[in-house]
Design an enzyme around this catalytic site. Structure first.
Site, PDB file in Angstrom:
ATOM      1  N   GLU A 157       0.810  -1.235   0.000  1.00  8.12           N
ATOM      2  CA  GLU A 157       0.000   0.000   0.000  1.00  8.12           C
ATOM      3  C   GLU A 157       0.835   1.272   0.000  1.00  8.12           C
ATOM      4  O   GLU A 157       0.609   2.173   0.803  1.00  8.12           O
ATOM      5  CB  GLU A 157      -0.983  -0.039   1.181  1.00  8.12           C
ATOM      6  CG  GLU A 157      -1.905  -1.249   1.099  1.00  8.12           C
ATOM      7  CD  GLU A 157      -2.843  -1.431   2.299  1.00  8.12           C
ATOM      8  OE1 GLU A 157      -2.921  -0.519   3.138  1.00  8.12           O
ATOM      9  OE2 GLU A 157      -3.476  -2.493   2.390  1.00  8.12           O
ATOM     10  N   GLU A 262      -6.187 -10.704  -1.416  1.00 12.18           N
ATOM     11  CA  GLU A 262      -7.037 -10.480  -0.238  1.00 12.18           C
ATOM     12  C   GLU A 262      -8.495 -10.408  -0.669  1.00 12.18           C
ATOM     13  O   GLU A 262      -9.205  -9.438  -0.380  1.00 12.18           O
ATOM     14  CB  GLU A 262      -6.617  -9.193   0.485  1.00 12.18           C
ATOM     15  CG  GLU A 262      -5.152  -9.151   0.857  1.00 12.18           C
ATOM     16  CD  GLU A 262      -4.740  -7.912   1.643  1.00 12.18           C
ATOM     17  OE1 GLU A 262      -5.614  -7.164   2.119  1.00 12.18           O
ATOM     18  OE2 GLU A 262      -3.522  -7.694   1.768  1.00 12.18           O
TER      19      GLU A 262
END
Ligand code: 9MR
Length: 372
Positions: A157, A262
């Site tokens: 991220e 995910e």
């Protein structure tokens, strides 16, 4: 589902001598990892209770359905490296052993991330200290699990929604070269491990552009990067299949593999049009925001099944580009989406319900294999 049902009927018609055995066979053979064995690993994120083998039902399901695992929280900086000179490896060691004992592909999640950092990291302000801390963190952890952890989310991220780099503490102190440094350190510590960049909203064109630039920058500097992890915290309608496909193609065109890292699909209202997984975003609970506190209506269950069917159809189409598809949790009850972006809701984002029973979405995915 119609197809699965037809297959089931055919299997009944075909049995002659030992009916009981024949009827049982298709049921016993049903398993995600077996169904997609020629396509990609099918994984699940697991929590500390499961790693410690305290949740026997979850463990049973994990062994039956999945051939890859990700540690939901236990290898994050604040847990594994809580003070500059102190590491906590107990749970991570058990995680690695669980993967080894069950012959599962093990992910390390995650080495460098602005969130769930140990407190001491948030106050680092000089280059020398940051370099020492980063080197110690990555080398110690990756060397310890050399040969046991198969792939690392090296940097997690690092991008803003517009594709620029996030002003994390790593960026503020070292500038953008912290990314190259992290990948280099990981490669030096285990040259065989697969090294990934992992992020959410990687189907959004601007952010995708940022991820493509990030990968190209590393490649131009001769730094090893093996894959892009598209997290896949998605909704019933967004992102579109076209944007998912464009993204798989865009990353794969760079010569790296794609992993869906995910995956979960929220079915709850999202009046703020939030996408992704920015954990800092939180809102108050109220009844209209939690419409299915007891049971998911059939209509939504079917929508979820159709969405999973369509997404997996795309994954199978591009299975030559995809290494792994990992769900973020085992069953609906332990999903982080019951608490984000509002705490205490009842969400239904995965393939197994709160009692570990397969949902319609599970059948819809498995039906793809008999459709082919
Ligand atoms: O599922 C994780 C949840 O238990 C934690 O509270 C949360 C805190 O940051 O992190 C969740 O996992 C995140 C993952 O590590 C990185 N991508 C987004 C995931 C969902 O927030």
């Amino acid at each position: 589902m119609v197809v699965t049902f037809l297959v089931f009927l055919l299997s009944l018609g075909g049995c002659t001598e030992n009916k009981t055995d024949d009827i049982k066979k298709p049921e016993q053979a049903r398993s995600l990892k077996r169904a997609f064995a020629d396509d990609f690993y099918v994984g699940a994120a697991i929590n500390a209770r499961l790693i410690s083998e305290e949740d026997s039902l979850a463990l049973q399901l994990l062994r039956k359905e999945f051939n890859s695992i990700s540690p939901e929280n236990d290898m994050k900086w604040e847990n594994i490296h809580p003070a500059p000179d102190s590491f906590y490896f107990d749970i991570a060691d058990r995680y690695a052993a669980l993967a080894e004992d069950n012959n599962m592909f093990a992910l390390g999640h995650t080495l460098v991330w602005h969130s769930q950092l140990a407190d001491y990291m948030n106050t680092v302000s000089d280059t020398a200290t940051m370099n020492v801390y980063l080197e110690n963190h990555i080398s110690t952890i990756v060397q310890r699990y050399k040969g046991k952890i198969d792939a690392w989310d090296v940097v997690n991220e690092a991008l803003n929604e517009d594709g620029t780099l996030r002003e994390s503490v790593f960026f503020k102190v070292l500038g953008e070269k912290y990314i190259a440094k992290a990948f280099k350190l990981a490669a030096q510590s285990d040259s065989d491990a697969k090294l990934l960049y992992n992020d959410y909203n990687l189907c959004v064109p601007e952010k995708r552009g940022g991820a493509v630039r990030l990968v190209k920058t590393l490649q131009n500097e001769g730094i090893k990067i093996d894959g892009v992890g598209m997290q896949g915290h998605w909704g019933l309608k967004e992102p579109s299949l076209a944007e998912i496909e464009n993204s798989i193609l865009a990353y794969s065109d760079l010569g790296v593999k794609v992993s869906i890292t995910e995956l979960d699909i929220t079915v709850l209202p999202n009046p703020w049009d939030l996408e992704g997984a920015e954990v800092g975003q939180n809102f108050e609970n109220e009844d209209r925001m939690n419409p299915y506190p007891d049971v998911l209506p059939d209509s939504v269950q079917l929508q979820l099944a159709q969405r999973y069917h369509d997404i997996f159809q795309l994954f199978v189409k591009h299975s030559d580009k995809i290494d792994r598809v990992t769900f973020w949790g085992i069953n609906d009850g332990n999903s982080w989406l019951n608490n984000w972006p509002i705490r205490g809701r009842t969400n239904y984002p995965l393939l197994f319900d709160r009692k570990f029973h397969p949902k319609e979405a599970y059948d819809s995915i498995l039906s793809l294999i008999s459709e082919n």
